[in-house]
Design a protein around this motif. Sequence first.
Motif, PDB file in Angstrom:
ATOM      1  N   PRO A 196       5.972  41.284  38.602  1.00  0.00           N
ATOM      2  CA  PRO A 196       6.328  42.067  37.418  1.00  0.00           C
ATOM      3  C   PRO A 196       7.803  41.970  37.084  1.00  0.00           C
ATOM      4  N   ALA A 197       8.099  42.052  35.801  1.00  0.00           N
ATOM      5  CA  ALA A 197       9.496  42.022  35.358  1.00  0.00           C
ATOM      6  C   ALA A 197      10.228  43.259  35.857  1.00  0.00           C
ATOM      7  N   ASP A 198       9.540  44.405  35.867  1.00  0.00           N
ATOM      8  CA  ASP A 198      10.137  45.662  36.337  1.00  0.00           C
ATOM      9  C   ASP A 198       9.205  46.249  37.405  1.00  0.00           C
ATOM     10  N   PRO A 199       9.444  45.907  38.678  1.00  0.00           N
ATOM     11  CA  PRO A 199       8.537  46.355  39.746  1.00  0.00           C
ATOM     12  C   PRO A 199       8.374  47.867  39.835  1.00  0.00           C
ATOM     13  N   LEU A 200       9.447  48.626  39.627  1.00  0.00           N
ATOM     14  CA  LEU A 200       9.352  50.078  39.719  1.00  0.00           C
ATOM     15  C   LEU A 200       8.441  50.635  38.622  1.00  0.00           C
ATOM     16  N   GLU A 201       8.634  50.163  37.399  1.00  0.00           N
ATOM     17  CA  GLU A 201       7.793  50.613  36.291  1.00  0.00           C
ATOM     18  C   GLU A 201       6.331  50.217  36.525  1.00  0.00           C
ATOM     19  N   GLU A 202       6.120  49.022  37.042  1.00  0.00           N
ATOM     20  CA  GLU A 202       4.764  48.542  37.317  1.00  0.00           C
ATOM     21  C   GLU A 202       4.091  49.404  38.389  1.00  0.00           C
ATOM     22  N   MET A 203       4.818  49.722  39.465  1.00  0.00           N
ATOM     23  CA  MET A 203       4.271  50.567  40.534  1.00  0.00           C
ATOM     24  C   MET A 203       3.930  51.953  40.007  1.00  0.00           C
ATOM     25  N   PHE A 204       4.818  52.507  39.184  1.00  0.00           N
ATOM     26  CA  PHE A 204       4.565  53.828  38.621  1.00  0.00           C
ATOM     27  C   PHE A 204       3.300  53.796  37.759  1.00  0.00           C
ATOM     28  N   GLY A 205       3.166  52.778  36.921  1.00  0.00           N
ATOM     29  CA  GLY A 205       1.977  52.647  36.079  1.00  0.00           C
ATOM     30  C   GLY A 205       0.702  52.514  36.907  1.00  0.00           C
ATOM     31  N   GLU A 206       0.787  51.770  37.993  1.00  0.00           N
ATOM     32  CA  GLU A 206      -0.374  51.614  38.880  1.00  0.00           C
ATOM     33  C   GLU A 206      -0.726  52.951  39.536  1.00  0.00           C
ATOM     34  N   CYS A 207       0.285  53.689  39.953  1.00  0.00           N
ATOM     35  CA  CYS A 207       0.044  55.001  40.563  1.00  0.00           C
ATOM     36  C   CYS A 207      -0.627  55.945  39.570  1.00  0.00           C
ATOM     37  N   VAL A 208      -0.159  55.938  38.335  1.00  0.00           N
ATOM     38  CA  VAL A 208      -0.761  56.789  37.301  1.00  0.00           C
ATOM     39  C   VAL A 208      -2.219  56.402  37.095  1.00  0.00           C
ATOM     40  N   GLN A 209      -2.515  55.096  37.018  1.00  0.00           N
ATOM     41  CA  GLN A 209      -3.899  54.651  36.841  1.00  0.00           C
ATOM     42  C   GLN A 209      -4.766  55.049  38.034  1.00  0.00           C
ATOM     43  N   ARG A 210      -4.247  54.900  39.243  1.00  0.00           N
ATOM     44  CA  ARG A 210      -5.016  55.303  40.430  1.00  0.00           C
ATOM     45  C   ARG A 210      -5.245  56.812  40.440  1.00  0.00           C
ATOM     46  N   PHE A 211      -4.245  57.583  40.034  1.00  0.00           N
ATOM     47  CA  PHE A 211      -4.400  59.026  40.002  1.00  0.00           C
ATOM     48  C   PHE A 211      -5.463  59.425  38.978  1.00  0.00           C
ATOM     49  N   ARG A 212      -5.455  58.788  37.824  1.00  0.00           N
ATOM     50  CA  ARG A 212      -6.491  59.070  36.817  1.00  0.00           C
ATOM     51  C   ARG A 212      -7.873  58.740  37.359  1.00  0.00           C
ATOM     52  N   SER A 213      -7.957  57.637  38.078  1.00  0.00           N
ATOM     53  CA  SER A 213      -9.233  57.246  38.699  1.00  0.00           C
ATOM     54  C   SER A 213      -9.665  58.306  39.717  1.00  0.00           C
ATOM     55  N   TYR A 214      -8.730  58.794  40.497  1.00  0.00           N
ATOM     56  CA  TYR A 214      -9.011  59.845  41.486  1.00  0.00           C
ATOM     57  C   TYR A 214      -9.511  61.104  40.801  1.00  0.00           C
ATOM     58  N   LEU A 215      -8.813  61.523  39.713  1.00  0.00           N
ATOM     59  CA  LEU A 215      -9.208  62.739  39.008  1.00  0.00           C
ATOM     60  C   LEU A 215     -10.616  62.657  38.448  1.00  0.00           C
ATOM     61  N   SER A 216     -11.017  61.476  38.023  1.00  0.00           N
ATOM     62  CA  SER A 216     -12.362  61.324  37.456  1.00  0.00           C
ATOM     63  C   SER A 216     -13.421  61.000  38.497  1.00  0.00           C
ATOM     64  N   SER A 217     -13.040  60.938  39.779  1.00  0.00           N
ATOM     65  CA  SER A 217     -13.972  60.523  40.825  1.00  0.00           C
ATOM     66  C   SER A 217     -14.872  61.630  41.352  1.00  0.00           C
ATOM     67  N   GLY A 218     -14.521  62.865  41.130  1.00  0.00           N
ATOM     68  CA  GLY A 218     -15.308  63.953  41.699  1.00  0.00           C
ATOM     69  C   GLY A 218     -14.830  64.363  43.077  1.00  0.00           C
ATOM     70  N   PHE A 219     -13.790  63.721  43.628  1.00  0.00           N
ATOM     71  CA  PHE A 219     -13.255  64.071  44.946  1.00  0.00           C
ATOM     72  C   PHE A 219     -12.092  65.052  44.848  1.00  0.00           C
TER      73      PHE A 219
END
Length: 184
Positions: free
Chosen positions: A160-183
């Motif tokens: 990624p051109a901006d690793p920090l921004e990319e990691m943050f975006g990935e964390c947000v996507q994983r968190f959204r996935s977690y929230l919709s998982s039922g866990f």
Amino acid sequence: MSKGTDVDQSRSAESVRAEVRAYLARCTSLREALMIEPDDMLEPRLLGMGEHNINFAFNAQDGRAFVLRVNVVMQPFHENQILYEYHALEAALPSGCTPKPQFIDYASSAPGKGVLVETFCQGEQLNFDALRPGDIRCAIQMMADVHAVVLREGCQLFQPADPLEEMFGECVQRFRSYLSSGFE
């Protein structure tokens, strides 16, 4: 993690082991790539399980040791997890801290979502419950050596051109996935 999940995982590992045993017996391209005789018996032993892979150790009759990694769950953001891992091992090889990738098969006939065979690196797992003097320093040095490898032009790894921004975006996507998982 519930007890039911642990049981399901151990059953899953055992069923994958049976699939791997049959695969090792029939896969001529793997045997050719590793220079293993067609009649050599290859017995997979469960080495460990991660979030995305189940790893089996096996030995050729001449004593060479290998790890066969079966991808069972795709990591988010990768279309072909096992191929990405193969490329990552190739890229990290100059560090001297990683196994050498030997064979890859992501055809539908391969176990799971594909397999990767790599050299077996003798050593011990880092046990955070029983750390010895120097364990953390050694682990940090190995990680530094791997991450100091200069990637060659045309490297297949995501850069990624901006690793920090990319990691943050990935964390947000994983968190959204977690929230919709039922866990939650």
